[in-house]
Design an enzyme around this catalytic site. Structure first.
Site: not given
Ligand code: IMP
Ligand code: MG
Length: 174
Positions: A41-42, A97, A100, A149, A156, A162
């Site tokens: 949903k981000g 959004d 990471d 974070f 969220d 959110r």
């Molecule tokens: P990745 O697959 O590790 O790149 O993570 C991406 C997902 O992790 C994003 O779509 C977010 O849902 C969540 N996420 C990673 N860091 C944050 C943050 O700082 N705040 C909120 N959600 C996060």
């Molecule tokens: Mg996300």
């Protein structure tokens, strides 16, 4: 654990940056019909604000993935909602959004490429560097942070924060 939030990116800066991204995206996709694929949903607020700044024929769709991690730690990924439009032969821009580890975006990019999209590029609100595991090319990025974070503007923490209109960083309460 208790957290307090500290303002990181105010509303005005977010909207100015989105206008700049929209200009660059228009430049790249001029004469084409673009499909924006938001990751739920981000990405909802980022996608809807960006889409309304684009003077291009644009279609929107959404995808949803589940990540089996804890609230702040990443985990394995699976698809829980696929796109409904056909992306075959179309230029696709994934809207997310935050990147990471890069696991989510590399999974979604591969999925859309397998569906035969003409091209699949990536647009993120936040590029968070510290925990990157997958080499991934981010084509458009609104803001870069090293770590932390973040909540607000779609991001969220356990579904909280959110709908805040600005972006905050969570700080552990002393
Ligand atoms: P990745 O697959 O590790 O790149 O993570 C991406 C997902 O992790 C994003 O779509 C977010 O849902 C969540 N996420 C990673 N860091 C944050 C943050 O700082 N705040 C909120 N959600 C996060
Ligand atoms: Mg996300």
């Amino acid at each position: 654990m208790n957290y307090e939030k500290e303002l990181l990116i105010p509303k005005k800066i977010i909207s100015e940056r989105i206008k700049e991204l929209a200009d660059a995206i228009e430049e790249e996709y001029r004469g084409k019909e673009l499909v924006l694929v938001g990751i739920l949903k981000g990405a909802i607020f980022f996608l809807t604000d960006l889409a309304r700044e684009l003077s291009l024929p644009t279609k929107i769709d959404f995808i949803r993935v589940a990540s089996y991690g804890s609230k702040m730690e990443p985990g394995a990924i699976s698809l829980t909602k696929d796109v409904e439009l056909s992306v075959e032969g179309k230029p696709v821009l994934i809207v997310e959004d935050i990147v990471d580890t890069g696991q989510t975006l590399s999974y979604v990019k591969e999925l859309l490429e397998e569906k035969g999209a003409e091209s699949v590029k990536i647009c993120v609100l936040i590029d968070k560097k510290e925990r990157r595991e997958k080499e991934i090319n981010i084509d458009y990025c609104a803001f870069r942070v090293e770590k932390g974070f973040l909540v607000g503007y779609g991001l969220d923490y356990n579904e909280e924060g959110r709908c805040l209109p600005e972006i905050y960083v969570l700080k552990e309460q002393k």
